[in-house]
Design a protein around this motif. Structure first.
Motif, PDB file in Angstrom:
ATOM      1  N   GLU A 130       0.765  -1.280  -0.090  1.00  0.00           N
ATOM      2  CA  GLU A 130      -0.047   0.066   0.075  1.00  0.00           C
ATOM      3  C   GLU A 130       0.985   1.216  -0.082  1.00  0.00           C
ATOM      4  O   GLU A 130       0.621   2.021  -0.920  1.00  0.00           O
ATOM      5  CB  GLU A 130      -0.993   0.009   1.280  1.00  0.00           C
ATOM      6  N   TYR A 131       1.790   1.355   0.695  1.00  0.00           N
ATOM      7  CA  TYR A 131       2.551   2.605   0.871  1.00  0.00           C
ATOM      8  C   TYR A 131       3.411   2.885  -0.654  1.00  0.00           C
ATOM      9  O   TYR A 131       3.440   3.777  -1.067  1.00  0.00           O
ATOM     10  CB  TYR A 131       3.865   2.221   1.942  1.00  0.00           C
ATOM     11  N   LEU A 132       3.927   1.701  -1.034  1.00  0.00           N
ATOM     12  CA  LEU A 132       4.552   1.742  -2.289  1.00  0.00           C
ATOM     13  C   LEU A 132       3.556   2.304  -3.565  1.00  0.00           C
ATOM     14  O   LEU A 132       3.860   3.046  -4.321  1.00  0.00           O
ATOM     15  CB  LEU A 132       5.169   0.216  -2.764  1.00  0.00           C
ATOM     16  N   ALA A 133       2.458   1.722  -3.420  1.00  0.00           N
ATOM     17  CA  ALA A 133       1.191   2.347  -4.352  1.00  0.00           C
ATOM     18  C   ALA A 133       1.184   4.021  -4.206  1.00  0.00           C
ATOM     19  O   ALA A 133       1.240   4.488  -5.350  1.00  0.00           O
ATOM     20  CB  ALA A 133       0.001   1.929  -4.044  1.00  0.00           C
ATOM     21  N   GLY A 134       1.268   4.489  -3.133  1.00  0.00           N
ATOM     22  CA  GLY A 134       1.221   6.117  -2.877  1.00  0.00           C
ATOM     23  C   GLY A 134       2.661   6.686  -3.605  1.00  0.00           C
ATOM     24  O   GLY A 134       2.380   7.698  -4.245  1.00  0.00           O
ATOM     25  N   VAL A 135       3.690   6.014  -3.200  1.00  0.00           N
ATOM     26  CA  VAL A 135       5.006   6.593  -3.627  1.00  0.00           C
ATOM     27  C   VAL A 135       4.892   6.199  -5.306  1.00  0.00           C
ATOM     28  O   VAL A 135       5.446   7.347  -6.089  1.00  0.00           O
ATOM     29  CB  VAL A 135       6.068   5.568  -3.117  1.00  0.00           C
ATOM     30  N   TYR A 136       4.615   5.204  -5.735  1.00  0.00           N
ATOM     31  CA  TYR A 136       4.493   5.041  -7.367  1.00  0.00           C
ATOM     32  C   TYR A 136       3.551   6.336  -7.957  1.00  0.00           C
ATOM     33  O   TYR A 136       3.820   6.846  -8.994  1.00  0.00           O
ATOM     34  CB  TYR A 136       3.919   3.648  -7.768  1.00  0.00           C
ATOM     35  N   ALA A 137       2.482   6.372  -7.334  1.00  0.00           N
ATOM     36  CA  ALA A 137       1.531   7.327  -7.837  1.00  0.00           C
ATOM     37  C   ALA A 137       2.129   8.919  -7.624  1.00  0.00           C
ATOM     38  O   ALA A 137       1.924   9.462  -8.794  1.00  0.00           O
ATOM     39  CB  ALA A 137       0.409   7.562  -6.826  1.00  0.00           C
ATOM     40  N   ARG A 139       5.254   9.630  -7.738  1.00  0.00           N
ATOM     41  CA  ARG A 139       6.495   9.746  -8.869  1.00  0.00           C
ATOM     42  C   ARG A 139       5.807   9.942 -10.045  1.00  0.00           C
ATOM     43  O   ARG A 139       6.465  10.518 -10.934  1.00  0.00           O
ATOM     44  CB  ARG A 139       7.236   8.565  -8.825  1.00  0.00           C
ATOM     45  N   ARG A 140       4.826   9.223 -10.332  1.00  0.00           N
ATOM     46  CA  ARG A 140       4.095   9.142 -11.887  1.00  0.00           C
ATOM     47  C   ARG A 140       3.464  10.510 -12.105  1.00  0.00           C
ATOM     48  O   ARG A 140       3.620  11.161 -13.432  1.00  0.00           O
ATOM     49  CB  ARG A 140       3.062   8.096 -11.929  1.00  0.00           C
ATOM     50  N   MET A 141       2.863  11.170 -11.001  1.00  0.00           N
ATOM     51  CA  MET A 141       2.436  12.397 -11.346  1.00  0.00           C
ATOM     52  C   MET A 141       3.541  13.523 -11.612  1.00  0.00           C
ATOM     53  O   MET A 141       3.488  14.402 -12.331  1.00  0.00           O
ATOM     54  CB  MET A 141       1.714  12.910  -9.999  1.00  0.00           C
ATOM     55  N   LEU A 142       4.686  13.483 -10.758  1.00  0.00           N
ATOM     56  CA  LEU A 142       5.771  14.220 -10.887  1.00  0.00           C
ATOM     57  C   LEU A 142       6.459  14.081 -12.544  1.00  0.00           C
ATOM     58  O   LEU A 142       7.146  15.157 -12.898  1.00  0.00           O
ATOM     59  CB  LEU A 142       6.750  14.061  -9.848  1.00  0.00           C
ATOM     60  N   GLN A 143       6.267  12.861 -12.813  1.00  0.00           N
ATOM     61  CA  GLN A 143       6.889  12.830 -14.569  1.00  0.00           C
ATOM     62  C   GLN A 143       6.046  13.598 -15.247  1.00  0.00           C
ATOM     63  O   GLN A 143       6.539  14.090 -16.332  1.00  0.00           O
ATOM     64  CB  GLN A 143       6.817  11.378 -14.625  1.00  0.00           C
ATOM     65  N   GLU A 144       4.873  13.763 -14.924  1.00  0.00           N
ATOM     66  CA  GLU A 144       3.727  14.816 -15.660  1.00  0.00           C
ATOM     67  C   GLU A 144       4.125  16.325 -15.496  1.00  0.00           C
ATOM     68  O   GLU A 144       4.215  16.736 -16.713  1.00  0.00           O
ATOM     69  CB  GLU A 144       2.310  14.397 -15.558  1.00  0.00           C
ATOM     70  N   PHE A 145       4.246  16.620 -14.276  1.00  0.00           N
ATOM     71  CA  PHE A 145       4.420  18.029 -13.944  1.00  0.00           C
ATOM     72  C   PHE A 145       4.607  18.164 -12.573  1.00  0.00           C
ATOM     73  O   PHE A 145       4.528  17.100 -11.853  1.00  0.00           O
ATOM     74  CB  PHE A 145       3.196  18.894 -14.602  1.00  0.00           C
ATOM     75  N   THR A 146       5.131  19.294 -11.970  1.00  0.00           N
ATOM     76  CA  THR A 146       5.255  19.712 -10.844  1.00  0.00           C
ATOM     77  C   THR A 146       3.957  20.500 -10.269  1.00  0.00           C
ATOM     78  O   THR A 146       3.755  21.652 -10.473  1.00  0.00           O
ATOM     79  CB  THR A 146       6.254  20.351 -10.511  1.00  0.00           C
ATOM     80  N   ILE A 169       1.990   9.117  -0.929  1.00  0.00           N
ATOM     81  CA  ILE A 169       1.924  10.073  -1.763  1.00  0.00           C
ATOM     82  C   ILE A 169       2.430  11.372  -1.281  1.00  0.00           C
ATOM     83  O   ILE A 169       3.594  11.986  -1.569  1.00  0.00           O
ATOM     84  CB  ILE A 169       0.526  10.538  -2.054  1.00  0.00           C
ATOM     85  N   ALA A 170       2.125  11.669   0.044  1.00  0.00           N
ATOM     86  CA  ALA A 170       2.654  12.898   0.945  1.00  0.00           C
ATOM     87  C   ALA A 170       4.187  12.936   1.186  1.00  0.00           C
ATOM     88  O   ALA A 170       4.633  14.083   1.014  1.00  0.00           O
ATOM     89  CB  ALA A 170       1.981  12.938   2.255  1.00  0.00           C
ATOM     90  N   ASP A 171       4.590  11.754   1.325  1.00  0.00           N
ATOM     91  CA  ASP A 171       6.149  11.594   1.502  1.00  0.00           C
ATOM     92  C   ASP A 171       6.919  12.209   0.428  1.00  0.00           C
ATOM     93  O   ASP A 171       7.873  12.766   0.510  1.00  0.00           O
ATOM     94  CB  ASP A 171       6.531  10.324   1.922  1.00  0.00           C
ATOM     95  N   VAL A 172       6.634  11.736  -0.881  1.00  0.00           N
ATOM     96  CA  VAL A 172       7.302  11.967  -1.918  1.00  0.00           C
ATOM     97  C   VAL A 172       6.915  13.590  -2.496  1.00  0.00           C
ATOM     98  O   VAL A 172       8.074  14.169  -2.651  1.00  0.00           O
ATOM     99  CB  VAL A 172       6.776  11.190  -3.283  1.00  0.00           C
ATOM    100  N   LEU A 173       5.820  13.930  -2.121  1.00  0.00           N
ATOM    101  CA  LEU A 173       5.524  15.241  -2.493  1.00  0.00           C
ATOM    102  C   LEU A 173       6.225  16.335  -1.448  1.00  0.00           C
ATOM    103  O   LEU A 173       6.505  17.483  -1.913  1.00  0.00           O
ATOM    104  CB  LEU A 173       4.046  15.715  -2.586  1.00  0.00           C
ATOM    105  N   ALA A 174       6.395  15.776  -0.293  1.00  0.00           N
ATOM    106  CA  ALA A 174       7.124  16.596   0.653  1.00  0.00           C
ATOM    107  C   ALA A 174       8.379  16.768   0.214  1.00  0.00           C
ATOM    108  O   ALA A 174       9.064  17.907   0.668  1.00  0.00           O
ATOM    109  CB  ALA A 174       6.889  16.076   1.895  1.00  0.00           C
ATOM    110  N   GLU A 175       9.104  15.780  -0.143  1.00  0.00           N
ATOM    111  CA  GLU A 175      10.523  16.079  -0.707  1.00  0.00           C
ATOM    112  C   GLU A 175      10.742  17.231  -1.745  1.00  0.00           C
ATOM    113  O   GLU A 175      11.791  17.753  -1.905  1.00  0.00           O
ATOM    114  CB  GLU A 175      10.940  14.645  -1.320  1.00  0.00           C
TER     115      GLU A 175
END
Length: 310
Positions: A130-137, A139-146, A169-175
């Motif tokens: 589950e956590y990895l699903a959020g991370v993947y999500a 990261r994929r959004m960041l490939q599209e735009f910021t 999701i929050a952890d990746v975006l927080a970075e």
């Protein structure tokens, strides 16, 4: 006549020897299209292996009702029990009791992520990380735009699996120092639409919506289309429905995360059958996801969605 009676008795004994009853209890019921696919997996595996599989789940998410259903299944003393570990603390006592009674337990969809000395000693887990699903999500959004600002629409707050997705999701975006907030949208699609609309009105700089299941994705799609925000507010989803795949093809949804939930219904029945028959069982986690579905592969995935396998 005696030979016929003998054959009937042999047949009845054979059925009794090789017939098992397995209970599948989840926190989600038929109102959520996600669980319809899981139920199909359960039904198909039961037919394939000649077992009786009973599926139980509340119409709408209710921890109390869910725990009550788990307890009612345990009282039946089934040959095997499949359970979503939606709340490990609440499920700890009943599932340990079931295991002590000799009922083999397989976890699906949501695992017990507590430490080894605390977690419920079920046989194995079938589902997504589950956590990895959020991370993947994220990261994929960041490939599209910021994104300038993002909102995570959570339809069942407190559900450990959804909370883990949201955290990923929050952890990746927080970075990237992108503001992100969780929004309780409830399991009511009408309320979800209203709540999401109100959020965008309050925070007009929000240009990314993450949804954690169809109950969030469908209202988000409706909102973006009705408010002429396609391309301006990008949606990243988790899980698959025909509405979501269609939205990906039309550019309304950027991507979704697939966890192959058909396998979460099918494989536990297979595993329990093999365990009862031969003592065979996988150990630790059997991961069914996450994998990304976007315009590059949606055509292939869409076919299996239409057939009810995703």
């Amino acid at each position: 006549m005696k030979r016929l009676v003998t054959l009937l008795i042999v047949a009845m004994v054979s059925v009794a020897v090789f017939s098992y009853t397995f209970y599948v209890v989840s926190h989600g019921g038929p109102a959520d299209p996600f669980w319809g696919v899981v139920m199909k997996g359960v039904k198909d595996a039961a037919a394939k292996f000649g077992v009786d599989a009973v599926y139980l789940g509340p119409e709408k998410f209710s921890l109390k009702e869910f725990i009550d259903l788990v307890n009612s299944a345990i009282v039946k003393r089934p040959d095997g029990l499949v359970v979503t570990i939606t709340n490990p603390v609440a499920l700890d006592e009943p599932l340990r009791k079931a295991i002590e009674m000799g009922i083999p337990v397989v976890a699906i969809n949501v695992p017990d992520d507590r430490s080894a000395d605390e977690k419920i000693p079920y046989l194995c887990y079938v589902g997504m990380n589950e956590y990895l699903a959020g991370v993947y999500a994220a990261r994929r959004m960041l490939q599209e735009f910021t994104p300038k600002r993002a909102v995570v629409a959570i339809h069942e707050p407190g559900h450990v699996g959804l909370e883990a997705r949201a955290k990923g999701i929050a952890d990746v975006l927080a970075e990237k120092k992108i503001p992100v907030e969780k929004l309780d949208i409830t399991t009511d699609p009408t309320k979800a639409l209203t709540l999401l609309k109100s959020y965008l009105t309050k925070y007009p700089d929000t240009n990314a919506i993450f949804t954690l299941g169809p109950l969030g994705a469908h209202p988000a799609i409706q909102l973006v289309e009705e408010e002429n925000l396609v391309g301006k507010v990008k949606i990243g989803a988790i899980d698959l429905t025909t509405k979501i795949t269609d939205a990906i093809k039309r550019g309304v949804v950027v991507f979704t995360i697939d966890q192959q939930q058909y396998l979460q219904g099918y494989l536990p029945i297979v595993f329990l059958y093999l365990y009862k028959e031969f003592g065979l069982i996988p150990h630790e986690d059997v991961l069914t996801g996450p994998s990304i579905v976007d315009k590059s592969n949606v055509e292939i995935v869409e076919k299996t969605v239409q057939l009810g396998y995703r």
